[in-house]
Motif scaffolding. Structure first.
Motif, short mmCIF file in Angstrom:
data_model
loop_
_atom_site.label_atom_id
_atom_site.label_comp_id
_atom_site.label_asym_id
_atom_site.label_seq_id
_atom_site.Cartn_x
_atom_site.Cartn_y
_atom_site.Cartn_z
N ASP A 91 57.38 33.23 45.28
CA ASP A 91 57.86 32.84 43.95
C ASP A 91 57.69 31.34 43.75
N ILE A 92 57.94 30.58 44.83
CA ILE A 92 57.88 29.12 44.73
C ILE A 92 56.52 28.68 44.18
N VAL A 93 55.44 29.28 44.70
CA VAL A 93 54.10 28.88 44.25
C VAL A 93 53.68 29.62 42.97
N GLU B 4 58.95 21.63 47.86
CA GLU B 4 59.57 21.62 49.18
C GLU B 4 58.93 20.51 49.98
N GLY B 5 59.46 20.23 51.19
CA GLY B 5 59.01 19.04 51.91
C GLY B 5 58.10 19.27 53.11
N THR B 6 58.11 20.49 53.65
CA THR B 6 57.42 20.71 54.93
C THR B 6 55.91 20.48 54.85
N TYR C 250 61.42 20.04 43.18
CA TYR C 250 61.37 20.59 41.83
C TYR C 250 60.92 22.05 41.87
N ARG C 251 61.69 22.92 41.27
CA ARG C 251 61.28 24.33 41.16
C ARG C 251 61.69 24.83 39.79
N TYR C 252 60.72 25.45 39.11
CA TYR C 252 61.01 25.99 37.78
C TYR C 252 61.70 27.34 37.96
N HIS D 222 65.76 20.60 39.44
CA HIS D 222 65.60 19.38 40.24
C HIS D 222 66.77 19.38 41.20
N PHE D 223 66.49 19.34 42.50
CA PHE D 223 67.57 19.35 43.48
C PHE D 223 67.20 18.44 44.63
N SER D 224 68.13 18.28 45.53
CA SER D 224 67.84 17.32 46.59
C SER D 224 68.08 17.93 47.97
N GLY E 68 61.80 32.64 51.86
CA GLY E 68 60.93 32.71 50.68
C GLY E 68 59.63 31.94 50.80
N LEU E 69 59.27 31.49 52.01
CA LEU E 69 58.04 30.73 52.17
C LEU E 69 57.21 31.45 53.23
N ASP E 70 55.88 31.45 53.06
CA ASP E 70 55.03 32.29 53.91
C ASP E 70 54.67 31.68 55.26
N GLY F 296 71.17 25.92 53.46
CA GLY F 296 70.01 25.34 54.14
C GLY F 296 69.24 26.42 54.86
N GLY F 297 68.03 26.06 55.28
CA GLY F 297 67.24 27.05 55.99
C GLY F 297 66.02 26.43 56.61
N GLY F 298 65.40 27.17 57.52
CA GLY F 298 64.20 26.65 58.14
C GLY F 298 63.65 27.60 59.16
N ARG G 7 60.27 28.06 62.42
CA ARG G 7 59.05 27.62 63.08
C ARG G 7 57.85 27.95 62.19
N TYR G 8 56.87 27.08 62.18
CA TYR G 8 55.66 27.32 61.37
C TYR G 8 54.44 26.92 62.18
N ASP G 9 54.12 27.77 63.17
CA ASP G 9 53.09 27.43 64.14
C ASP G 9 51.68 27.40 63.55
N GLY H 228 61.25 23.25 61.79
CA GLY H 228 62.02 22.31 60.97
C GLY H 228 63.02 23.02 60.08
N TRP H 229 63.76 22.24 59.33
CA TRP H 229 64.68 22.81 58.34
C TRP H 229 64.87 21.84 57.19
N ALA H 230 65.45 22.37 56.11
CA ALA H 230 65.90 21.51 55.01
C ALA H 230 67.26 22.01 54.57
N LEU H 231 68.17 21.08 54.37
CA LEU H 231 69.51 21.44 53.89
C LEU H 231 69.63 20.96 52.45
N GLY H 232 70.17 21.81 51.60
CA GLY H 232 70.32 21.46 50.19
C GLY H 232 71.54 20.57 49.99
N ASP I 224 72.79 19.43 47.04
CA ASP I 224 73.62 19.90 45.92
C ASP I 224 74.55 21.03 46.38
N ARG I 225 73.96 21.99 47.09
CA ARG I 225 74.77 23.15 47.52
C ARG I 225 75.76 22.78 48.60
N THR I 226 75.43 21.80 49.43
CA THR I 226 76.39 21.37 50.45
C THR I 226 77.60 20.73 49.76
P1 HAM Z 1 64.23 26.52 51.29
O1 HAM Z 1 65.05 27.60 51.90
O2 HAM Z 1 63.32 26.89 50.19
O3 HAM Z 1 63.41 25.88 52.50
O4 HAM Z 1 65.16 25.35 50.79
C1 HAM Z 1 66.12 24.77 51.65
C2 HAM Z 1 67.43 24.57 50.91
O5 HAM Z 1 67.22 23.82 49.71
C3 HAM Z 1 68.08 25.85 50.42
O6 HAM Z 1 68.81 26.47 51.46
C4 HAM Z 1 68.99 25.33 49.32
O7 HAM Z 1 70.20 24.82 49.86
C5 HAM Z 1 68.18 24.19 48.75
N1 HAM Z 1 67.52 24.64 47.51
C6 HAM Z 1 66.36 25.31 47.39
N2 HAM Z 1 66.09 25.57 46.08
C7 HAM Z 1 67.11 25.06 45.37
C8 HAM Z 1 67.43 25.00 43.96
N3 HAM Z 1 66.62 25.50 43.03
N4 HAM Z 1 68.59 24.39 43.59
C9 HAM Z 1 69.42 23.85 44.51
N5 HAM Z 1 69.17 23.88 45.84
C10 HAM Z 1 68.03 24.47 46.26
C11 HAM Z 1 62.53 24.87 52.37
O8 HAM Z 1 62.44 24.16 51.40
C12 HAM Z 1 61.75 24.61 53.64
N6 HAM Z 1 60.82 23.50 53.39
C13 HAM Z 1 62.67 24.34 54.81
C14 HAM Z 1 61.94 24.05 56.08
C15 HAM Z 1 61.72 22.85 56.63
N7 HAM Z 1 61.35 24.95 56.85
C16 HAM Z 1 60.79 24.34 57.87
N8 HAM Z 1 60.99 23.06 57.74
#
Ligand code: HAM
Length: 420
Positions: free
Chosen positions: A60-62, A82-84, A113-115, A125-127, A258-260, A281-283, A285-287, A302-306, A308-310
């Motif tokens: 969905d993201i893409v 996303e950042g990875t 940014y995700r629509y 727009h989230f962080s 939600g990421l491949d 948050g979530g994350g 391995r992406y070998d 890796g991981w990313a923690l949201g 806003d949601r935290t």
């Molecule tokens: P993600 O699960 O898509 O993973 O996003 C990580 C976190 O970002 C989510 O758990 C959520 O807290 C926050 N987030 C995502 N979308 C939104 C939104 N529309 N509004 C508010 N918060 C949001 C990634 O982005 C991967 N890059 C994580 C990762 C890093 N995997 C490996 N390394």
């Protein structure tokens, strides 16, 4: 109000609430800095293909949520969803993986940014604060990252979060499972979209939130029954390391994400106080991601923690963060001459590390003291021309109301002592 509003699905971070966001970013990054992760910052936009190849066409993201644009020069770019992929692109471009010290450990913090359809906890727009460890296959590294996230949440005082854990297998075992799942899905009564998804990425069908679909999925083959010996052994080690570190986790064989790009270890941090957007948050391995974007084999995790949601999760639990005082001292000059002299004192206090504000705009005493109260200052210093001529200021304790004259040249030391 101005003619303009923040775009749909976005919001402004304003004081005093914005202080909590800074504190959350700080609390998430602190354990990473202590664990050898270096700070990286990449552009807010990248080539569209970086995400379509990296994150996956079928996600969905893409396919639905990417903000894309064509520059005047004709290049197509996407605001980063996303950042990875960006961090890996930057590591490859800057040859960080060739400097000899693997894994390359990086952390980042920024806007994404995700629509998406906006709702509580889901914004356009989230962080995020994220961490990536690039170039090493070692279950200790997967465990390290999960532990660092758990420690960050705990340091913030968050309690009601859970860690969901799964393994998505590797390039040996996943295709075998994929075929078995596809065969199972082919026998179900699914809508057109879902049939298409089953063709491109059948694992994501397991993640379908609809009851009607979930009911049909009873008896579907599970990936854990298909994991090869190497993946099983790897996953077992991650689990043991987490247990040894006192991290409680739940095995979630249906966790797909939600990421491949994921392989093997995948995890999500969920919180019960957030309604349907429960992932804080979530994350994982992406070998294979490095090769997907044209780099050498660099197994990574890796991981990313949201952020806003935290913040929402902290609010839901009623956690009050210990935020640094914005104003320790509020200076109130009485008269034009005092204004200039006292402003010099304010600068001196600030340079000594004391958070100090000033009654600007030639306010009268009553109004100025109201401002001191509103700023929640611990002390006010009040000075008229006569005080300053005598080399003193009146120091008022805003809690007790007690007021004493303090020599100007002893003011910094006196306040430092009182504030300590
Ligand atoms: P993600 O699960 O898509 O993973 O996003 C990580 C976190 O970002 C989510 O758990 C959520 O807290 C926050 N987030 C995502 N979308 C939104 C939104 N529309 N509004 C508010 N918060 C949001 C990634 O982005 C991967 N890059 C994580 C990762 C890093 N995997 C490996 N390394």
């Amino acid at each position: 109000m101005s003619t303009f509003q923040a775009p749909k699905g976005t919001y402004d971070l304003i004081p005093p609430d914005s202080a909590a966001y800074l504190a959350v970013r700080e609390a998430i990054s602190a354990p990473l800095k202590r664990a050898g992760y270096g700070y990286i910052e990449t552009p807010g936009f990248e080539a569209v293909e970086l995400f379509s190849r990296g994150v996956g066409e079928s996600t969905d993201i893409v396919s639905k949520e990417m903000y894309t644009l064509t520059t005047k020069g004709g290049t197509t770019l996407a605001l980063r969803p996303e950042g990875t992929a960006s961090v890996l692109r930057a590591a490859l471009q800057n040859n960080l993986h060739k400097l000899g010290n693997l894994p390359v450990k990086l952390w980042y913090s920024g806007s994404y940014y995700r629509y998406e359809r906006p709702q509580a906890g889901r914004y356009r727009h989230f962080s995020q604060v994220g961490a990536e460890a690039i170039g090493t296959e070692d279950p200790v590294l997967d465990a390290e990252l999960i532990i660092l996230a758990v420690d960050a949440y705990k340091a913030l005082g968050l309690k009601n979060f859970r860690v969901l854990l799964n393994s998505l297998g590797d390039k040996e075992c996943r295709p075998v499972y994929r075929a078995a799942l596809q065969q199972f899905l082919a026998g179900l009564d699914l809508d057109e979209d879902t049939v298409r998804r089953a063709e491109i990425n059948p694992l994501r069908v397991l993640d379908d939130k609809r009851d009607a679909v979930q009911k049909q999925l009873t008896g579907a083959p599970m990936l854990r029954d298909y994991l090869c010996e190497a993946c099983k052994e790897y996953h077992e080690q991650v689990r043991e390391l987490l247990t040894a570190a006192g991290v409680a986790y739940e095995d979630d064989p249906k966790l797909v994400r939600g990421l491949d790009y994921y392989t093997r270890t995948t995890f999500e941090f969920v919180h019960g106080g957030l309604g349907s957007q429960s992932a804080v948050g979530g994350g994982g391995r992406y070998d294979g991601l490095s090769e997907m974007i044209g780099g050498p084999a660099l197994p990574s995790v890796g991981w990313a923690l949201g952020v806003d949601r935290t913040v929402l999760a902290l609010k839901a639990e009623g956690v009050e963060l210990e935020l640094p005082a914005t104003t320790d001292v509020f200076a109130v000059p009485l008269g034009e001459e005092a204004r200039r002299t006292l402003f010099g004192t304010v600068t001196e206090l600030r340079r000594a590390g004391i958070a100090t504000d000033f009654a600007f705009g030639g306010k009268g005493l009553k109004n100025a003291m109201k401002s001191a109260n509103r700023a929640d200052a611990r002390f006010a210093i009040v000075a008229g021309e006569r005080d300053l001529a005598e080399g003193v200021v009146q120091l008022k304790d805003m809690r007790s109301g007690e007021q004493t004259a303090v020599a100007l040249d002893a003011l910094v030391a006196t306040l430092q002592e009182k504030l300590a």
